[in-house]
Design an enzyme around this catalytic site. Structure first.
Site, short mmCIF file in Angstrom:
data_model
loop_
_atom_site.label_atom_id
_atom_site.label_comp_id
_atom_site.label_asym_id
_atom_site.label_seq_id
_atom_site.Cartn_x
_atom_site.Cartn_y
_atom_site.Cartn_z
N GLU A 12 -2.87 -4.86 -2.87
CA GLU A 12 -3.37 -5.73 -3.93
C GLU A 12 -3.34 -5.01 -5.28
O GLU A 12 -2.99 -5.60 -6.31
CB GLU A 12 -4.80 -6.18 -3.63
CG GLU A 12 -4.94 -7.03 -2.38
CD GLU A 12 -5.19 -6.20 -1.11
OE1 GLU A 12 -4.70 -5.06 -1.03
OE2 GLU A 12 -5.88 -6.71 -0.22
N ASN A 64 0.84 -1.20 0.00
CA ASN A 64 0.00 0.00 0.00
C ASN A 64 0.88 1.25 0.00
O ASN A 64 1.96 1.28 0.60
CB ASN A 64 -1.01 -0.01 1.15
CG ASN A 64 -0.39 -0.19 2.53
OD1 ASN A 64 0.66 -0.81 2.67
ND2 ASN A 64 -1.04 0.35 3.53
N CYS A 81 -3.98 0.39 -2.47
CA CYS A 81 -3.84 -0.83 -1.67
C CYS A 81 -2.72 -1.72 -2.21
O CYS A 81 -2.34 -1.64 -3.39
CB CYS A 81 -5.14 -1.62 -1.69
SG CYS A 81 -6.46 -0.89 -0.69
N CYS A 119 -10.14 -5.05 0.67
CA CYS A 119 -11.27 -4.12 0.63
C CYS A 119 -12.16 -4.44 -0.58
O CYS A 119 -11.78 -5.19 -1.48
CB CYS A 119 -10.77 -2.68 0.58
SG CYS A 119 -10.18 -2.15 -1.04
N1 THU Z 1 -5.10 -1.77 2.70
C1 THU Z 1 -4.51 -2.56 1.77
O1 THU Z 1 -3.47 -2.21 1.20
N2 THU Z 1 -5.09 -3.75 1.48
C2 THU Z 1 -6.17 -4.26 2.13
O2 THU Z 1 -6.59 -5.36 1.81
C3 THU Z 1 -6.82 -3.48 3.19
C4 THU Z 1 -6.34 -2.08 3.36
C5 THU Z 1 -4.44 -0.51 3.05
C6 THU Z 1 -5.08 0.76 2.57
C7 THU Z 1 -4.55 1.79 3.54
O3 THU Z 1 -3.25 2.21 3.09
C8 THU Z 1 -4.35 0.99 4.81
O4 THU Z 1 -4.36 -0.38 4.45
C9 THU Z 1 -5.43 1.26 5.87
O5 THU Z 1 -6.69 1.09 5.32
#
Ligand code: THU
Length: 139
Positions: A56, A43, A54, A87
């Site tokens: 992913e 992320n 994110c 998410c």
């Molecule tokens: N986040 C991800 O990178 N992947 C997920 O599956 C859930 C959330 C990140 C987004 C943000 O930078 C941090 O986690 C908090 O939400």
């Protein structure tokens, strides 16, 4: 997949490079493509909070750049009390490139993990077929 599987180890290694100064919630992801190649993502946040991306999404972008378009397996890891769950937006992004039975393993740093298929994560996914063939251009 367990938390010590090679793909999860790649997600863990990626996580070290996450840029999450606002949430302090570092996430690492690794995608194994049908070709066997592995793509990592993290992320990446910024001061305009909703504009972050994110882990992913980063792994998907790396996969597309690398020339793969078919996801075979996904691993996601974060420092959470329960295994981190992709998410909603990332579920849609993963479903674009992975079949319904593709396993997504979510893990935390203390050995807990949970595996679900893409169809379980996103039942009734919106797909290109819903738009009809005429809207899908050549690419
Ligand atoms: N986040 C991800 O990178 N992947 C997920 O599956 C859930 C959330 C990140 C987004 C943000 O930078 C941090 O986690 C908090 O939400």
């Amino acid at each position: 997949m367990t938390t010590t599987s090679p793909l999860m180890q790649q997600a863990l290694a990626a996580r070290d490079h996450a840029y999450a100064p606002y949430s302090q919630f570092k996430v690492g992801a690794a995608i194994r493509a049908a070709s066997g190649r592995v793509y990592q993502g993290v992320n990446v946040e910024n001061a305009a909070y909703p504009e972050g991306t994110c882990a992913e999404a980063g792994a998907i972008a790396a996969m597309i750049l690398g020339g793969d378009t078919v996801i075979a397996e996904v691993a996601v890891v974060a420092d959470a009390t329960v295994p981190v769950s992709p998410c909603g937006g990332c579920r849609q992004k993963l479903a674009e490139f992975g079949a319904a039975d593709v396993p997504v393993t979510m893990a935390n740093l203390v050995g807990a993990s949970r595996t679900m298929t893409l169809a379980e994560l996103l039942p009734g996914a919106f797909e290109k077929s819903h738009m009809g063939e005429s809207t899908m251009g050549e690419h």
